[in-house]
Design an enzyme around this catalytic site. Structure first.
Site, mmCIF file in Angstrom:
data_model
loop_
_atom_site.group_PDB
_atom_site.id
_atom_site.type_symbol
_atom_site.label_atom_id
_atom_site.label_comp_id
_atom_site.label_asym_id
_atom_site.label_seq_id
_atom_site.Cartn_x
_atom_site.Cartn_y
_atom_site.Cartn_z
ATOM 1 N N GLY A 24 0.678 -1.106 -0.062
ATOM 2 C CA GLY A 24 -0.040 0.080 0.135
ATOM 3 C C GLY A 24 0.792 1.204 0.021
ATOM 4 O O GLY A 24 0.555 2.334 -0.803
ATOM 5 N N ASP A 25 1.955 1.207 0.688
ATOM 6 C CA ASP A 25 2.763 2.379 0.691
ATOM 7 C C ASP A 25 3.334 2.870 -0.838
ATOM 8 O O ASP A 25 3.301 3.827 -1.051
ATOM 9 C CB ASP A 25 4.218 1.994 1.547
#
EC number: 3.1.26.-
Length: 131
Positions: A24-25
């Site tokens: 997700g980062d």
């Protein structure tokens, strides 16, 4: 975003939240970089604008803005992400770090399972306009 076939939710639930946050980062940063790509500017300007948005404090703000729009399943992954963020951050308060990790976990989960929903939620985020 790269068009990938969604993965089964059952497969995703076997992944540790830290793995979803890791993905997700990267997805979040790519989205922010794309947002600031136009108009063309110097690389340092790109960098400054992106860094301002990928900071834990800003991610925590974004999570809070999205909370009313999230489904029960999405809230479950937010909670999993918060509980996974147990390290001692050096620069920010633990609660801010937990919220940022929660957002990253949610983004990783949606990227793998429902890219259309991810795009819908990312479109709700308010970024500073490109310079």
């Amino acid at each position: 975003m790269l068009p990938l076939a969604p993965l089964a939710v059952m497969s995703i639930q076997q992944l540790p939240p830290a793995a979803l946050a890791y993905l997700g980062d990267a997805v979040y940063e790519l989205y922010v970089r794309r947002f600031y790509l136009l108009p063309p500017k110097r690389l340092q300007s790109y960098h400054s604008q992106v860094v301002a948005q990928v900071r834990a404090e800003r991610q925590a703000d974004h999570l809070r803005s999205l909370m009313p729009s999230l489904t029960e399943t999405e809230l479950e992954f937010v909670k999993r992400g918060r509980n996974a963020a147990t390290g001692r951050p050096k620069r920010v308060d633990l609660s801010v770090y937990q919220q940022a990790t929660s957002l990253e976990t949610l983004i990783g989960y949606l990227y793998l399972t429902n890219p259309q929903r991810l795009v819908q939620l990312l479109a709700q985020l308010e970024f500073d306009r490109p310079i």
